[in-house]
Design a protein around this motif. Structure first.
Motif, PDB file in Angstrom:
ATOM      1  N   ARG A 135       0.838  -1.213   0.000  1.00 32.65           N
ATOM      2  CA  ARG A 135       0.000   0.000   0.000  1.00 32.65           C
ATOM      3  C   ARG A 135       0.862   1.248   0.000  1.00 32.65           C
ATOM      4  O   ARG A 135       0.427   2.321  -0.321  1.00 32.65           O
ATOM      5  N   LEU A 136       2.115   1.049   0.451  1.00 34.09           N
ATOM      6  CA  LEU A 136       3.032   2.189   0.531  1.00 34.09           C
ATOM      7  C   LEU A 136       4.061   2.038  -0.589  1.00 34.09           C
ATOM      8  O   LEU A 136       4.805   1.053  -0.620  1.00 34.09           O
ATOM      9  N   HIS A 137       4.068   2.996  -1.525  1.00 29.17           N
ATOM     10  CA  HIS A 137       4.901   2.860  -2.725  1.00 29.17           C
ATOM     11  C   HIS A 137       5.888   4.029  -2.763  1.00 29.17           C
ATOM     12  O   HIS A 137       5.470   5.185  -2.695  1.00 29.17           O
ATOM     13  N   LEU A 138       7.172   3.714  -2.894  1.00 26.12           N
ATOM     14  CA  LEU A 138       8.172   4.781  -2.968  1.00 26.12           C
ATOM     15  C   LEU A 138       8.657   4.910  -4.402  1.00 26.12           C
ATOM     16  O   LEU A 138       9.204   3.952  -4.963  1.00 26.12           O
ATOM     17  N   HIS A 139       8.465   6.076  -4.983  1.00 24.16           N
ATOM     18  CA  HIS A 139       8.958   6.349  -6.342  1.00 24.16           C
ATOM     19  C   HIS A 139      10.208   7.202  -6.176  1.00 24.16           C
ATOM     20  O   HIS A 139      10.122   8.427  -6.096  1.00 24.16           O
ATOM     21  N   HIS A 140      11.363   6.565  -6.056  1.00 19.77           N
ATOM     22  CA  HIS A 140      12.579   7.346  -5.834  1.00 19.77           C
ATOM     23  C   HIS A 140      13.176   7.778  -7.176  1.00 19.77           C
ATOM     24  O   HIS A 140      12.714   7.360  -8.244  1.00 19.77           O
ATOM     25  N   LEU A 141      14.162   8.650  -7.138  1.00 12.92           N
ATOM     26  CA  LEU A 141      14.769   9.208  -8.361  1.00 12.92           C
ATOM     27  C   LEU A 141      13.672   9.621  -9.350  1.00 12.92           C
ATOM     28  O   LEU A 141      13.785   9.354 -10.547  1.00 12.92           O
ATOM     29  N   SER A 142      12.639  10.223  -8.844  1.00  9.03           N
ATOM     30  CA  SER A 142      11.470  10.539  -9.680  1.00  9.03           C
ATOM     31  C   SER A 142      11.040  11.994  -9.498  1.00  9.03           C
ATOM     32  O   SER A 142      11.149  12.552  -8.398  1.00  9.03           O
ATOM     33  N   GLN A 189       2.138  13.020 -14.179  1.00  8.62           N
ATOM     34  CA  GLN A 189       3.130  12.401 -15.063  1.00  8.62           C
ATOM     35  C   GLN A 189       4.417  12.329 -14.251  1.00  8.62           C
ATOM     36  O   GLN A 189       4.989  13.373 -13.905  1.00  8.62           O
ATOM     37  N   VAL A 190       4.843  11.119 -13.930  1.00  6.59           N
ATOM     38  CA  VAL A 190       6.022  10.951 -13.080  1.00  6.59           C
ATOM     39  C   VAL A 190       7.191  10.503 -13.959  1.00  6.59           C
ATOM     40  O   VAL A 190       7.107   9.476 -14.638  1.00  6.59           O
ATOM     41  N   ARG A 191       8.253  11.312 -13.908  1.00  9.33           N
ATOM     42  CA  ARG A 191       9.427  10.987 -14.723  1.00  9.33           C
ATOM     43  C   ARG A 191      10.429  10.216 -13.858  1.00  9.33           C
ATOM     44  O   ARG A 191      10.883  10.722 -12.820  1.00  9.33           O
ATOM     45  N   ALA A 192      10.717   8.967 -14.272  1.00  9.28           N
ATOM     46  CA  ALA A 192      11.736   8.185 -13.572  1.00  9.28           C
ATOM     47  C   ALA A 192      13.083   8.639 -14.128  1.00  9.28           C
ATOM     48  O   ALA A 192      13.383   8.446 -15.308  1.00  9.28           O
ATOM     49  N   MET A 193      13.878   9.280 -13.281  1.00 11.65           N
ATOM     50  CA  MET A 193      15.079   9.965 -13.782  1.00 11.65           C
ATOM     51  C   MET A 193      16.133   8.971 -14.296  1.00 11.65           C
ATOM     52  O   MET A 193      16.825   9.259 -15.263  1.00 11.65           O
ATOM     53  N   ALA A 194      16.263   7.806 -13.670  1.00 11.97           N
ATOM     54  CA  ALA A 194      17.290   6.869 -14.099  1.00 11.97           C
ATOM     55  C   ALA A 194      16.933   6.248 -15.446  1.00 11.97           C
ATOM     56  O   ALA A 194      17.742   6.238 -16.378  1.00 11.97           O
ATOM     57  N   GLU A 195      15.685   5.777 -15.569  1.00 12.70           N
ATOM     58  CA  GLU A 195      15.266   5.095 -16.812  1.00 12.70           C
ATOM     59  C   GLU A 195      14.898   6.093 -17.906  1.00 12.70           C
ATOM     60  O   GLU A 195      14.738   5.718 -19.061  1.00 12.70           O
ATOM     61  N   GLU A 196      14.731   7.353 -17.521  1.00 17.11           N
ATOM     62  CA  GLU A 196      14.269   8.404 -18.451  1.00 17.11           C
ATOM     63  C   GLU A 196      12.947   8.003 -19.095  1.00 17.11           C
ATOM     64  O   GLU A 196      12.759   8.142 -20.305  1.00 17.11           O
TER      65      GLU A 196
END
Ligand code: FAD
Length: 431
Positions: A301-308, A323-330
């Motif tokens: 239930r708890l989700h961490l979107h890091h480097l985002s 719109q969430v940008r995942a910085m590592a995967e671009e």
């Protein structure tokens, strides 16, 4: 009768409450002609300290001994210990073995102290500007203009003390709405219709407030899905080790104040992690435990979107789509939530806005910020025979404790001493 107050203080948060106590204690010890008359103007309808974030279980980040009075006068009747004694909790608090009470308890302490000054505080009164009162070439007083229950009022002062606190910050382009909140309004909005109906939350940011909001929503809203979105890899711990914690000592203000600009910058760089974008280590560990437990149970239930990073926010009728940008995967993915909470921090107060016309009297440093003396008085021209003091907004001159509680007792005493000395000087000139 002289209708000019010695002090008109703008804002009645902890900083100016500490000032009220320091004035009270000064007057108790002073000869009748040396007493100071102070009035306080506060825009809230009653005393309140970050009410929107009085989360159950959230604890203070300073020792209770850094209360409104102890560091200046441990014998004061406004200490946290006296409060505990009056509430018949002193022994229980001792058994608790903590230096860090909950924010709820500290708020109750602040309210208890504020209640003693009700007669001196105009609540529901917003200061809109300060006008110089001129006699020939000399500025002899300041008129503090405010909007209150009785319309516009003006109070004349020999000294103005601005303690208007910190202001919530949202990223550029983001505006608040029924579904887009700043963390400062969390509890009020949660009790509203969108808050009560929400089951999907996105919390933006990686500092203390963001971690607290994430933990609170996860714990308090049954079955809610909580998404924490931040650009760091992980939450970073606040450095509250004893040597580093010394940056909040009253003596550190002296060192910071005389240091050259390059050293001040280093100070901030080395020790910003005592306060900015950091989280109490126990809370980090608590969040980690929750994520791990849910992975074991297979029901996250708890989700961490890091480097985002949030690239875009679109409000729909019944939800908000990020719109969430995942910085590592671009890559960019969509995240739909009922409510987005921006825990994106605060900026220090902007005294220029409150001062209005009187800002013209104030000298500025090369950086454009006000030049502040050691006694927290803004530097003004020789023709200005009244004082403008800041409680907060002095991080560039007095260091990292400027917007915090650590030095509020001592700082309030220093301001009272400075005001009292100025009064004596004027009396000397007159006689
Ligand atoms: P504030 O508490 O912000 O008070 C300023 C007051 O001025 C407000 O009541 C406001 O309504 C009033 N005001 C503003 N503009 C006007 C106007 N134009 N006219 C009239 N009134 C006005 N610091 C710590 O050291 N330890 C902690 O544990 C801690 N916890 C925190 C938790 C949270 C959730 C937050 C947001 C901050 C915390 N802080 C903490 C930092 C915080 O800045 C201080 O605790 C404290 O609020 C500073 O007191 P203050 O009186 O300077 O400002």
């Amino acid at each position: 009768m002289d209708d000019t107050d010695d002090i008109v203080a703008v804002g009645f948060g902890p900083a100016n409450l500490a000032l009220a106590i320091a004035v009270h204690e000064h007057n108790a010890a002073a000869a009748p002609g040396r007493r100071l008359r102070a009035a306080f103007l506060e825009r809230q309808p009653r005393f309140g300290w970050h009410r929107g974030m009085l989360l159950a279980d959230a604890t203070m980040q300073i020792s209770f001994l850094k209360d409104l009075a102890t560091l200046r006068n441990p014998a004061s009747r406004f200490t946290f210990l006296t409060y505990l004694h009056q509430r018949s909790r002193l022994v229980d608090f001792i058994n608790h073995k903590t230096l860090f009470p909950t924010r709820l308890e500290f708020h109750d302490y602040l309210e208890w102290a504020a209640a003693e000054f009700t007669g001196q505080v105009a609540y529901g009164t917003t200061v809109t500007g300060v006008r110089p009162v001129v006699d020939g070439e000399r500025v002899v007083a300041l008129d503090v203009v405010a909007d209150g229950p009785a319309g516009e009022t003006v109070r004349r002062a020999r000294n103005v003390v601005i303690g208007t606190g910190i202001e919530p910050v949202l990223p550029p382009g983001v505006t608040r709405s029924a579904r887009v909140w700043h963390s400062s309004e969390l509890l009020g909005n949660l009790a509203g219709p969108e808050g009560r109906a929400a089951a999907r939350f996105a919390v933006i940011g990686a500092g203390q407030s963001s971690a607290e909001v994430t933990a609170y929503l996860h714990q308090q809203v049954p079955d809610a899905q909580v998404h924490a979105v931040f650009s760091r890899f992980g939450y970073s711990p606040a450095d509250d080790t004893p040597f580093a914690n010394g940056v909040f000592d009253p003596a550190a203000v002296d060192e910071f104040f005389v240091a050259p600009e390059s050293v001040k910058e280093k100070f901030r760089y080395y020790h910003g992690n005592t306060n900015y974008s950091v989280v109490d280590i126990e809370l980090i560990e608590d969040l980690y435990r929750r994520v791990y437990r849910e992975r074991v149970a297979g029901r996250p239930r708890l989700h961490l979107h890091h480097l985002s990073q949030v690239a875009r926010v679109d409000e729909r009728d019944r939800s908000v789509v990020l719109q969430v940008r995942a910085m590592a995967e671009e890559t960019v993915h969509e995240l739909e939530a009922d409510v987005v909470v921006y825990a994106t921090g605060y900026r220090p107060m902007q005294p220029g806005a409150v001062l209005g016309e009187a800002a013209e009297l104030c000298k500025r440093a090369g950086s454009g910020q006000f030049r502040i003396e050691r006694d927290y008085r803004i530097t003004t021209g020789d023709n200005v025979h009244c004082g403008i003091y800041l409680q907060g907004g002095t991080e560039h001159s007095h260091g990292l404790s400027s917007s915090l509680l650590s030095t509020s007792a001592v700082r309030a005493g220093e301001i009272v001493d400075s005001v009292a000395a100025g009064r004596k000087e004027r009396a000397g000139v007159r006689s």
